[in-house]
Structure formats: C-alpha cells, structure tokens
Design an enzyme around this catalytic site. Structure first.
Site, PDB file in Angstrom:
ATOM      1  CG  ASP A 248      -1.841  -1.075   0.966  1.00 41.36           C
ATOM      2  OD1 ASP A 248      -2.234  -1.774   0.171  1.00 41.36           O
ATOM      3  OD2 ASP A 248      -3.055  -1.093   1.921  1.00 41.36           O
ATOM      4  CE  LYS A 270      -7.075  -0.532  -1.658  1.00 38.04           C
ATOM      5  NZ  LYS A 270      -7.883  -1.559  -0.767  1.00 38.04           N
ATOM      6  CB  THR A 331      -3.911  -2.346  14.318  1.00 36.77           C
ATOM      7  OG1 THR A 331      -4.609  -0.704  13.085  1.00 36.77           O
ATOM      8  CG2 THR A 331      -4.499  -1.776  15.276  1.00 36.77           C
ATOM      9  CG  MET A 383     -10.043  10.430  10.767  1.00 34.24           C
ATOM     10  SD  MET A 383     -11.492  10.796  11.982  1.00 34.24           S
ATOM     11  CE  MET A 383     -13.242  11.852  10.892  1.00 34.24           C
TER      12      MET A 383
HETATM   13  N1  SAH Z   1      -4.374  -1.093   8.589  1.00 33.14           N
HETATM   14  C1  SAH Z   1      -4.217   0.074   9.036  1.00 33.14           C
HETATM   15  C2  SAH Z   1      -5.324   1.341   8.346  1.00 33.14           C
HETATM   16  C3  SAH Z   1      -6.016   1.048   7.351  1.00 33.14           C
HETATM   17  S1  SAH Z   1      -6.966   2.650   7.354  1.00 33.14           S
HETATM   18  C4  SAH Z   1      -3.985  -0.463  10.292  1.00 33.14           C
HETATM   19  O1  SAH Z   1      -3.959  -1.231  10.845  1.00 33.14           O
HETATM   20  O2  SAH Z   1      -3.846   0.737  10.915  1.00 33.14           O
HETATM   21  C5  SAH Z   1      -5.876   4.092   6.673  1.00 33.14           C
HETATM   22  C6  SAH Z   1      -5.821   4.452   8.001  1.00 33.14           C
HETATM   23  O3  SAH Z   1      -5.558   4.256   9.137  1.00 33.14           O
HETATM   24  C7  SAH Z   1      -5.407   6.577   7.996  1.00 33.14           C
HETATM   25  O4  SAH Z   1      -6.647   7.221   7.194  1.00 33.14           O
HETATM   26  C8  SAH Z   1      -5.144   7.321   9.089  1.00 33.14           C
HETATM   27  O5  SAH Z   1      -5.946   6.664   9.752  1.00 33.14           O
HETATM   28  C9  SAH Z   1      -4.520   5.272   9.659  1.00 33.14           C
HETATM   29  N2  SAH Z   1      -3.078   5.676   9.894  1.00 33.14           N
HETATM   30  C10 SAH Z   1      -2.678   4.917   9.468  1.00 33.14           C
HETATM   31  N3  SAH Z   1      -1.328   4.628   9.900  1.00 33.14           N
HETATM   32  C11 SAH Z   1      -0.794   5.912  10.562  1.00 33.14           C
HETATM   33  C12 SAH Z   1       0.467   6.466  10.850  1.00 33.14           C
HETATM   34  N4  SAH Z   1       1.006   6.169  11.091  1.00 33.14           N
HETATM   35  N5  SAH Z   1       0.064   8.085  11.907  1.00 33.14           N
HETATM   36  C13 SAH Z   1      -1.220   8.128  12.185  1.00 33.14           C
HETATM   37  N6  SAH Z   1      -2.560   7.428  11.000  1.00 33.14           N
HETATM   38  C14 SAH Z   1      -1.777   6.300  10.508  1.00 33.14           C
END
Ligand code: SAH
Length: 489
Positions: A248, A270, A331, A383
């Site tokens: 991604d 995406k 996550t 979000m």
């Molecule tokens: N699978 C991912 C989430 C994907 S949705 C997980 O488990 O983290 C993508 C969202 O994840 C972003 O819009 C943001 O809200 C959050 N996100 C992912 N990486 C981030 C980061 N390093 N800092 C803050 N938010 C993050």
C-alpha cells in the site's frame, strides 16, 4: 565519505606492520589468521610478537622504517604511537598506491579494518567509516549474540553441496527455497547440536527428495504504522523471502528498505474514490504472481485485518485455491496511542476501546452514534481529517460532552509525527489551526488528557500547555487526569 567494502585474500601475500606494541600485536594476529606473510617493523616487540618471531611465524626488522620495503608488500598497517611515523608511512603508501591502515586515524588511512564477526568461511564485517567505531563494536556484539557459532559449519556444508544444488535446481527461485530450507530447517538445527554427520545426511535426503511444488503463495502481512522497528520478526522474514511485494501507499520507505533487494516492489496504493476498480486490480495482480510460482507478500499499513480489506483479499485467494498465511501488524490505533503517550484503556477513565472508521459516507451512516457517544470509552478513529466536522457534530448531537479530550496523531511513529490536543468542542478549530493532514488517527476519550504529560516521542503536543507537571506526578492518577485536563482546556 562512503567506503567501498572489500574482503582481501592475503594468503602468502606480504604485509608490513609498522609498530610492535599491543595494538600491532592484535593486527598481526588477525593477519596471521588470514595466512598473510607478516613483517613487523619495530625496535622492540611485545612478548607474544617476540615468540612469533622466534617461531618464524613473522619476520622482524628492528632497524628504522625504509621506503623500499613498500615495494614488495600488498598492504601496510601503521600501528606506532608516533603520529609522524604513521603519517610518513601513509604518505609513502599513497605514492605507491599501496593501501595503508593507520590505526585509529581514519583520515590517514586508505583502508579501514572493520569490526568482524567470524563464522569462517562466513565473515560479517562492520564499519562506520571511522566515524563511530564504538557503534560498530556494539553492533558487532549484538550480532555475535544473534548468529549461532554453527553458521560456519553450515556455510561449509553448503559449499560442499553447491554444485549438486545448482544442478538440481537450475531456477534461482527454487534454489533459494532449498537454501532457505537448509537454513531454517533440521539441517541447521542438527549443526547447532554439533551433529555434523546427521546434518550432512539430512541435507542429502532433502536434496534427493522430490522438488517442492512450484506453486506460489501469498503472505498477507501487516507493516505497522511506519517505524520499521515496529515490524514483526515474522513479517521481516517474509519480506526477506519475497519474490514480489504488493504494498500500500502507506507502507513506509523504511519498511520497504528491509525487504529482499531483488524482490519486485509494486505499489498498489488506493486513493479515495477509486476503491473498487483498484481492489479488483490488486486481486488480479495477486493471482497473476502467485500463479507464476512466486512468493508474494501483500504488505499493508498497520494490521491487514483492521480496515485493511485483508479479509476480502483472502476470500478471493481461497476462491482461487492460492495458499496463504497472515502476519499481523501493529495497527495505527495501538501505535499512535503508544507514540503519543495515550493509554487506550485506563482503570479509572476507560474500560473499553473501539476502533472506528469514518472514512466514507457508508461508515458515517451506519455507525451507532449513540453508542459511540457514551462516556468512559475510548474511540480510536481511523479517518481522513476532512471527516472531523461530521464526527464532532454527530458525537455532540448524541450527547458526548464537549469537554471530552482528544489527541489527533498525524504520521504516528514517524520522525514527522505531530500530536494535536484539545477537547471535542474545539476539535475542528484545533485541527484547522494546526493544519492537520493525513494520515492521522483521532483518539477521543477521557484518556486523551494524558497525552501532554506522557508524551515522550517527537515534538511536544500542540494545543496543550501543561503547567507544573512534575508536581502532578506525585498525585493519584485520577487527580493527574483532572489537573492535566484543566491545564489543556
Ligand atoms: N490497516 C491499517 C489502517 C488502514 S486505514 C492499520 O491497521 O493501521 C488508513 C488509516 O489508518 C489512515 O487514514 C489513518 O487514520 C490511519 N493510519 C495509518 N497509519 C497511520 C499513521 N502512521 N499515523 C496516523 N494514522 C495512521
């Protein structure tokens, strides 16, 4: 200055060591191990060097250094305590294009001697280009602990079998898989147990066994929030074995840098709006590469099963009979909470935590706002920052207090992490004031009041001025929360 690393073959080649003290002795010992013909030039020698000279293992010249000695040597080590002599040797070496190492003098040296982990014939050498020798030494100690002594025996066994392995597995992918089996399986284990004959027999059996099916596979792996240190060891191994990595956009460059060098990297990011078509394209790519017999790593930011559409991809693979495995990742909610100093649960303030997405219209309309608005629970909201206004309005509408603290974490765990603090009532205003951007995670709930006092990573939280925090440390947790909260608002 960037150095070009080489391993020199010094067997039966003449090397001059100028200096006869303990430092010189250490260098001579390593040179003798490499079977170099060593001449030591020094008026006096350490007892050990003297013994080696008596035994004929080294030649000794006690007279002052002479330029013409350089004519017959391949390398020179200058290890005297006299800087002028060292400089003279270095300069003369330079003129004759002979590599000279001046011990502890990176500027005068034309070659550096690395810190070495010796698992002969396997050698691991570490250099900081003379800038941070202590770091090299510390790293060497760590690697020493990680790498089993039996690796040398494994390397020798691999060397013996190499022609037959090549003949048996002409394709490099299959060959690599076989070597990996040797490294990860019973052969290496038997060597660790010092059972050399059994190890040889096991390797022979593996070589004689039917070749593994050529079918490809998919590993669905979480890459964590960005900091490569938050990758799991299992994900790291998968990245090392990958032929193809479909990743991604959110997967950081630092994580990708850890992957096998010759793995093909394909970004399948995406962007909002193009969801379904690109998801189909991702499915098609997974199928194409797995069917071609490759080991595919499908690498997703954070955890693949948390708002990552990992489930859909697995359903697709199952339907096409492609074998898969799943490796979880840290996550964003968990990582951002840790890196912003916000405990997601807290005995006094939050007994549950919800991971929520408010990315698109669908999720906004199907969310149970009344439930989300309840107190004493933490919301971790994944979000786009432009959803903040809706979120603020709906939560207030459904009764969540305007004084509920929040921490908005942008680029969590990365060097450019920013944390914006405030309360639900000024959420949008604060986010706009600090131009919060993506990716960002919102933590809303009583626990977010702790961010200003427990912050430990990156820049101090924005929008939070906390006074007299040290004094608070001695007070009960509940009081600290209240006091911090007042200071923040
Ligand atoms: N699978 C991912 C989430 C994907 S949705 C997980 O488990 O983290 C993508 C969202 O994840 C972003 O819009 C943001 O809200 C959050 N996100 C992912 N990486 C981030 C980061 N390093 N800092 C803050 N938010 C993050």
């Amino acid at each position: 200055m960037k150095l070009y690393p080489i391993f020199a073959s010094l067997s039966q080649r003449a090397v001059l060591v100028v200096g006869g003290g303990v430092v010189a002795e250490r260098k001579v010992a390593a040179l003798l191990e490499a079977q170099a013909q060593v001449t030591v030039n020094a008026p006096t020698l350490t007892p050990r060097l003297r013994r080696w000279a008596r035994q004929g293992r080294i030649a000794h010249r006690a007279d002052p250094f002479r330029e013409n000695w350089l004519e017959r040597v391949w390398l020179v080590v200058a290890a005297t305590s006299d800087r002028e002599i060292n400089a003279l040797v270095a300069n003369l070496g330079e003129l004759r294009r002979i590599f000279v190492n001046v011990v502890d003098d990176a500027a005068l040296s034309t070659f550096h001697v690395p810190a070495v982990i010796d698992r002969a014939p396997l050698t691991i050498a570490i250099s900081s280009g003379g800038e941070a020798p202590m770091l090299s030494r510390l790293l060497r100690e760590r690697l020493e602990a990680l790498l089993d002594d039996s690796l040398g025996a494994l390397a020798r066994l691999m060397a013996r079998l190499r022609p037959r392995i090549r003949a048996r597995f002409p394709a490099s992918t299959a060959r690599r898989a076989f070597y990996e089996g040797l490294l990860a399986g019973p052969v290496a284990q038997l060597l660790r147990q010092q059972r050399h004959d059994d190890a040889q027999a096991a390797a022979e059996r593996a070589l004689a066994a039917a070749p593994r099916s050529a079918g490809g596979s998919v590993v669905l792996a979480g890459a964590g929030p960005g900091d490569p240190g938050l990758l799991t060891l299992r994900a790291l191994r998968a990245l090392n074995e990958a032929d193809v990595i479909l990743h991604d956009r959110l997967v950081s460059a630092g994580v990708l840098a850890l992957a096998r060098r010759d793995a093909e990297r394909i970004e399948v990011g995406k962007r909002a709006g193009g969801h379904s078509t690109s998801q189909e394209a991702i499915h098609a790519l997974l199928l194409e590469h797995a069917r071609a017999g490759r080991r595919v790593v499908r690498l997703k930011g954070g955890d693949p099963f948390v708002f990552g559409r990992g489930g859909e991809e697995l359903e697709f693979l199952r339907a096409h009979a492609i074998p898969f495995e799943v490796i979880p990742g840290i996550t964003a909610a968990v990582a951002c909470a840790a890196f912003a100093g916000v405990p997601l649960t807290h005995r006094d303030r939050a007994q549950s935590v919800r991971f929520v997405t408010a990315h698109c219209r669908d999720s906004r309309d199907t969310l149970d706002w009344a439930a989300l608005a309840q107190e004493r629970q933490t919301l971790a909201i994944y979000m786009g920052v432009n959803e903040l206004a809706t979120l603020q309005a709906r939560l207030l509408e459904h009764g969540r207090a305007a004084s509920t603290p929040f921490a908005l974490i942008e680029n969590g765990s990365l060097p450019n992490q920013r944390v914006v603090c405030g309360v639900l009532g000024n959420l949008v205003e604060r986010a706009v004031a600090h131009a919060a951007g993506s990716p960002a995670l919102l933590i809303l709930g009583e626990v977010a009041a702790l961010a200003p006092s427990l912050a430990w990573f990156g820049a101090a939280p924005l929008g939070a001025t906390v006074h007299a925090l040290p004094a608070l440390a001695a007070r009960p947790a509940g009081d600290v929360l209240d006091a911090v909260h007042q200071a923040v608002c």
